[in-house]
Scaffold this active site. Structure first.
Site, PDB file in Angstrom:
ATOM      1  N   CYS A  80      11.568  -1.860 -58.338  1.00 39.06           N
ATOM      2  CA  CYS A  80      11.980  -3.719 -57.967  1.00 39.06           C
ATOM      3  C   CYS A  80      11.276  -3.467 -58.064  1.00 39.06           C
ATOM      4  O   CYS A  80      10.540  -3.934 -59.370  1.00 39.06           O
ATOM      5  CB  CYS A  80      12.294  -3.331 -56.282  1.00 39.06           C
ATOM      6  SG  CYS A  80      10.150  -3.032 -55.595  1.00 39.06           S
TER       7      CYS A  80
ATOM      8  N   HIS B 113       0.847  -3.386 -52.514  1.00 41.95           N
ATOM      9  CA  HIS B 113       1.051  -3.556 -50.314  1.00 41.95           C
ATOM     10  C   HIS B 113       0.656  -4.537 -50.639  1.00 41.95           C
ATOM     11  O   HIS B 113       0.854  -4.515 -49.336  1.00 41.95           O
ATOM     12  CB  HIS B 113       0.801  -1.817 -50.772  1.00 41.95           C
ATOM     13  CG  HIS B 113       0.949  -1.113 -51.024  1.00 41.95           C
ATOM     14  ND1 HIS B 113       0.106  -0.444 -52.163  1.00 41.95           N
ATOM     15  CD2 HIS B 113       1.754  -0.342 -51.441  1.00 41.95           C
ATOM     16  CE1 HIS B 113       1.177   0.381 -52.447  1.00 41.95           C
ATOM     17  NE2 HIS B 113       2.308   0.772 -52.292  1.00 41.95           N
TER      18      HIS B 113
ATOM     19  N   GLU C  49       0.165  -1.490 -46.791  1.00 39.76           N
ATOM     20  CA  GLU C  49       1.092  -3.167 -46.322  1.00 39.76           C
ATOM     21  C   GLU C  49       0.917  -3.385 -45.424  1.00 39.76           C
ATOM     22  O   GLU C  49       0.115  -4.746 -44.241  1.00 39.76           O
ATOM     23  CB  GLU C  49       2.789  -2.842 -46.741  1.00 39.76           C
ATOM     24  CG  GLU C  49       2.647  -4.247 -46.524  1.00 39.76           C
ATOM     25  CD  GLU C  49       4.743  -4.823 -46.505  1.00 39.76           C
ATOM     26  OE1 GLU C  49       5.308  -3.359 -47.235  1.00 39.76           O
ATOM     27  OE2 GLU C  49       5.009  -4.666 -45.873  1.00 39.76           O
TER      28      GLU C  49
ATOM     29  N   SER D 136       6.930   4.261 -48.384  1.00 36.76           N
ATOM     30  CA  SER D 136       7.798   3.827 -47.417  1.00 36.76           C
ATOM     31  C   SER D 136       9.370   3.858 -47.811  1.00 36.76           C
ATOM     32  O   SER D 136       9.964   4.499 -47.139  1.00 36.76           O
ATOM     33  CB  SER D 136       6.959   3.115 -46.893  1.00 36.76           C
ATOM     34  OG  SER D 136       7.630   2.292 -45.034  1.00 36.76           O
TER      35      SER D 136
HETATM   36  S1  SF4 Z   1       8.132  -5.654 -50.575  1.00 37.75           S
HETATM   37 FE1  SF4 Z   1       7.593  -3.788 -51.740  1.00 37.75          FE
HETATM   38  S2  SF4 Z   1       9.445  -2.868 -52.430  1.00 37.75           S
HETATM   39 FE2  SF4 Z   1      10.078  -4.515 -51.942  1.00 37.75          FE
HETATM   40  S3  SF4 Z   1      10.385  -5.838 -53.471  1.00 37.75           S
HETATM   41 FE3  SF4 Z   1       7.813  -6.074 -53.215  1.00 37.75          FE
HETATM   42  S4  SF4 Z   1       7.113  -3.924 -53.711  1.00 37.75           S
HETATM   43 FE4  SF4 Z   1       9.904  -3.719 -54.043  1.00 37.75          FE
END
Ligand code: SF4
Length: 327
Positions: free
Chosen positions: A24, A87, A139, A237
């Site tokens: 991501c 995180h 997180e 997760s």
């Molecule tokens: S919150 Fe986590 S999974 Fe979502 S875009 Fe950000 S790093 Fe990626």
């Protein structure tokens, strides 16, 4: 010596590649932050916690000169850069870093920072805060640690939401971890809203676009295949959630694995169709490795099943941007 062609043709296997899958925007930014820091400042670059939950990524950054630690106390006082993982961190970590004048590069995903800001605003407005998330996940530790102890109550399940006792139902709010199961989180939110109609929450849920899109793609594909492989780490997760989503969407055999070597061929049995996805912290090279392992045993027919197209991009922390981009 030339080998005679095998008399047994390989069995056919239809492979559906879920899209989107894998990295991501937050993960790309975090990994590039470490790589850029190594380029600009040279090795070593310290990284607090696994930059993203993937062993392959961590090992490859280690080989380039990154040094991973769990806590800042493991880092000597020096001007060496310290990258904070995607995180997010409790406020105390930032305070310790600034007291020790450490050179911090914050690679917290902007979508996690957004949740921190929401929680801080609720707190300033005198609201009690419920965080929907999983205990112990970094997180969650980071988000809870943004505010004084007792300001945030963690709720992990719908049962806990049913039993939750608010200090003042008229001044209650909620935020969520970014990588939850969309359906589980919706159930918990629904319960809180039913019990506390005045509860205040995000306009659009805190579950991030990447988690949402990867789960949507899995839901679309899972009922059509005999098995699903989620490439990702057991402590990731969003990867864990993808496996659960596949099972709930009707896939008879869903497995989470890190590398092709982890494939349990016997447990997989005789399959005619397979879906492959990857968690947000798993690099595409590991998906290719899994595909190669199947190609060695099956005659593959590979298709991509796309749920949505992504074009999200997060710029690097300012000091790491190329000069013209930082201006
Ligand atoms: S919150 Fe986590 S999974 Fe979502 S875009 Fe950000 S790093 Fe990626």
């Amino acid at each position: 010596m030339t080998l005679a062609p095998s008399r047994h043709p390989k069995p056919q296997l239809r492979v559906l590649l879920c899209a989107p899958r894998g990295f991501c925007a937050g993960v790309v930014r975090a990994i590039e932050s470490v790589e850029r820091a190594l380029e600009i400042y040279g090795a070593p670059v310290y990284v607090r916690h696994e930059i993203v939950h993937n062993k392959y990524v961590v090992e490859s950054l280690k080989s380039k000169g990154a040094v991973f630690v769990e806590e800042l106390e493991e880092i000597p006082d020096s001007g060496v850069p310290v990258v904070l993982s995607a995180h997010g961190v409790p406020r105390a970590v930032q305070e310790e870093a600034s007291r020790r004048k450490l050179f911090v590069l914050d690679a917290t995903c902007p979508l996690v920072t957004k949740v921190h800001r929401e929680a801080e605003i609720h707190f300033r407005r005198g609201r009690e805060i419920v965080l929907i998330g999983h205990a112990g996940h970094p997180e969650v530790v980071g988000t809870m640690g943004r505010l004084p102890p007792g300001a945030i109550t963690l709720i992990e399940t719908a049962q806990q939401a049913e039993a939750f006792v608010a200090r003042d139902a008229a001044r209650l709010s909620y935020v969520t971890q970014t990588t939850l199961s969309i359906d589980d989180a919706a159930q918990i939110v629904e319960c809180l809203k039913r019990r506390f109609p005045q509860i205040v929450g995000p306009h659009k849920e805190d579950i991030c676009y990447a988690t949402t899109n990867r789960q949507e793609a899995v839901k679309k594909v899972a009922p059509k295949v005999d098995a699903m492989i989620v490439v990702g780490a057991p402590n990731s997760s969003n990867s864990q959630r993808l496996k659960e989503v596949a099972e709930r969407a009707g896939c008879p055999h869903a497995v989470l694995l890190q590398r092709a070597a982890d494939i349990d061929w016997q447990a997989l049995g005789a399959i005619g169709s397979l879906a492959i996805t990857a968690g947000a912290s798993a690099p595409e090279v590991l998906v290719e490795e899994v595909l190669d392992a199947f190609a060695a045993r099956y005659d593959l027919h590979v298709e991509t099943e796309s749920a949505v197209t992504e074009n999200v991009f997060f710029p690097l922390p300012r000091v790491l941007r190329p000069i013209e981009a930082a201006e």
